[in-house]
Motif scaffolding. Structure first.
Motif, mmCIF file in Angstrom:
data_model
loop_
_atom_site.group_PDB
_atom_site.id
_atom_site.type_symbol
_atom_site.label_atom_id
_atom_site.label_comp_id
_atom_site.label_asym_id
_atom_site.label_seq_id
_atom_site.Cartn_x
_atom_site.Cartn_y
_atom_site.Cartn_z
ATOM 1 N N LEU A 280 13.893 10.419 -13.615
ATOM 2 C CA LEU A 280 14.217 9.933 -12.278
ATOM 3 C C LEU A 280 13.125 10.419 -11.349
ATOM 4 O O LEU A 280 12.947 11.631 -11.162
ATOM 5 N N SER A 281 12.351 9.487 -10.792
ATOM 6 C CA SER A 281 11.187 9.841 -9.974
ATOM 7 C C SER A 281 11.462 9.617 -8.495
ATOM 8 O O SER A 281 12.133 8.644 -8.109
ATOM 9 N N ALA A 282 10.914 10.509 -7.677
ATOM 10 C CA ALA A 282 11.075 10.418 -6.227
ATOM 11 C C ALA A 282 10.403 9.160 -5.693
ATOM 12 O O ALA A 282 9.482 8.621 -6.316
ATOM 13 N N PRO A 283 10.835 8.660 -4.556
ATOM 14 C CA PRO A 283 10.221 7.462 -3.975
ATOM 15 C C PRO A 283 8.736 7.659 -3.705
ATOM 16 O O PRO A 283 8.294 8.749 -3.337
ATOM 17 N N ALA A 284 7.967 6.590 -3.909
ATOM 18 C CA ALA A 284 6.556 6.633 -3.565
ATOM 19 C C ALA A 284 6.401 6.709 -2.055
ATOM 20 O O ALA A 284 7.346 6.422 -1.300
ATOM 21 N N LYS A 285 5.224 7.101 -1.606
ATOM 22 C CA LYS A 285 4.980 7.244 -0.175
ATOM 23 C C LYS A 285 5.248 5.926 0.553
ATOM 24 O O LYS A 285 4.761 4.874 0.152
ATOM 25 N N GLY A 286 6.056 5.997 1.605
ATOM 26 C CA GLY A 286 6.371 4.809 2.385
ATOM 27 C C GLY A 286 7.516 3.989 1.826
ATOM 28 O O GLY A 286 7.882 2.961 2.389
ATOM 29 N N ALA A 287 8.116 4.414 0.678
ATOM 30 C CA ALA A 287 9.226 3.679 0.059
ATOM 31 C C ALA A 287 10.497 4.517 0.139
ATOM 32 O O ALA A 287 10.475 5.703 0.470
ATOM 33 N N SER A 288 11.624 3.887 -0.166
ATOM 34 C CA SER A 288 12.901 4.599 -0.111
ATOM 35 C C SER A 288 13.643 4.574 -1.445
ATOM 36 O O SER A 288 14.601 5.318 -1.641
#
Length: 435
Positions: A280-288
């Protein structure tokens, strides 16, 4: 008579190509044949290495996933949270990945007391070390190109070997399909070499060809062709080495991450029951949206989901069958190359192929040692009036275009031979370049 003479010339030319191809690639084929089988068993080896961090004995409930992630980030100052593995047992140590610059660091967190049980950079993990040796020889881009060059010459070695083995006047299958064991050492090693080659040549060619997408020159050319073939190609499921991977990580940037829904996201991930391992990966920059991905070695079973952390709903899903046919073909090839497409039998075929390649290398060296002249390298001598047959010339041109590193090396070798080696009598005679 002229046709017979040309056949003899062609045979000796193929023999010379086979000899020099082996000279170039044998040391590297041995390295690849040792590291490759190890990597085939990546799931089993990594499970054995990490076994002591599973099923930990403790009383009471584990801490929250948010607390585990915060413990991991605190343990690596200046890092940011990247991903957490979805484990099947709440008593397994949490596997948290953080990023520091362009470096991935994996931490194993005790679920209850939040102690750091293990901390290891991505590049220092055992299977990553094996992968690095196998793909780059610990030499970065230069090592990648050397491995690609060795693979290209190995393809030449196998194709020329098949031509030399091909029966022209079959009187017996001895020496063709099985070795003659009682006709002296020279015949024994010759037969071991030839018979092993015919049985593993198709498997070896498959491994060499399916390894090309990872290479630097061929792989990047293929990547460009892939992008041209589709206006909006999906993300590529393989990379051209560690340098590309680190560049992509560095470009991700930093962004504040809300971890309050992490436990609920993990519960949702467990319910979806994707093929392990799942991250489970954290949101990319600018995404939710959070990314939930199955990273199983059997690529046709991989699934990637984008999940809304507030609604806990799957917003999008990408399965293997959603990929374009070209990407699917590469995915099947990579899965088979890594021994993960059809279970233990796939791994067994990989091991057999590697053992066969090592047998070819050892038997080639033994044959050369037995027959080497006292004052020469031992390459097949050039015949008077030797000329390149049109068919062979066409094969060389096609291979040189399809395998650019091979083509470049042929040009360099040809110029070096013409401008330098043939003009130094001792070197010319030692290499067998004098008719």
């Amino acid at each position: 008579m002229e046709k017979v003479k040309q056949k003899i010339i062609d045979y000796r030319m193929f023999w010379r190509w086979h000899f020099y191809a082996g000279l170039v690639c044998i040391p590297f084929i041995i390295i690849l044949s040792i590291t490759g089988p190890i990597y085939l068993f990546k799931p089993q080896i990594e499970a054995a290495i990490d076994a002591k961090y599973d099923h930990l004995a403790f009383a009471g409930a584990p801490q929250s996933a948010e607390a585990m992630v915060k413990a991991a980030v605190t343990a690596v100052p200046g890092s940011r949270f990247k991903a957490i593995e979805v484990r099947p047992d709440t008593h397994d140590a949490a596997r948290v990945t953080v990023l520091k610059g362009d470096e991935k660091i994996h931490l194993y967190i005790h679920p209850q007391n939040l102690k750091i049980l293990k901390q290891v950079p991505e590049d220092a993990r055992f299977m990553e070390v094996i992968k690095n040796i196998h793909g780059e020889l610990f030499a970065g881009r230069f090592g990648q190109v050397i491995v690609e060059l060795a693979a290209c010459w190995a393809i030449v070695m196998i194709l020329t070997g098949l031509y030399l083995w091909w029966p022209r006047d079959i009187k017996s299958t001895a020496g063709l399909l099985y070795p003659r064991l009682k006709m002296g050492k020279r015949i024994f090693w010759r037969d071991i070499h030839a018979v092993t080659g015919i049985y593993i040549s198709a498997l070896a060619l498959f491994l060499l060809l399916t390894g090309l997408p990872w290479t630097y020159v061929w792989g990047n050319a293929f990547k460009s062709a892939r992008e041209l073939a589709s206006p909006a190609p999906a993300s590529q499921g393989w990379s051209q080495g560690r340098a590309d991977e680190k560049k992509a990580l560095k470009a991700e940037g930093t962004a504040p991450i809300d971890l309050s829904q992490l436990d609920a996201l993990l519960d949702t991930a467990h319910a979806l029951d994707l093929p392990a391992p799942v991250t489970l990966s954290a949101p990319a920059k600018g995404a939710s949206l959070w990314k939930l991905a199955s990273d199983t070695g059997n690529r046709p079973q991989r699934v990637t989901l984008m999940i809304d952390p507030m609604m806990l709903e799957v917003i999008s899903r990408e399965d293997f069958h959603n990929k374009k046919p070209l990407d699917q073909a590469v995915g099947y090839g990579i899965a088979a190359h890594e021994g993960q497409l059809f279970g233990w039998f796939n791994q067994a075929l990989g091991v057999v192929t590697a053992l066969g390649l090592m047998t070819l290398c050892v038997s080639a060296v033994v044959m050369w040692w037995q027959r080497r002249p006292a004052d020469k390298l031992g390459a097949p001598q050039i015949l008077p009036d030797e000329r390149l047959a049109p068919g062979l010339a066409l094969i060389i041109i096609v291979l040189g275009i399809f395998l650019p590193v091979l083509g470049i090396s042929l040009i360099v070798i040809g110029l070096t031979e013409w401008l330098i080696l043939r003009r130094i009598p001792r070197v010319r005679d030692w290499l067998g370049l004098q008719p």
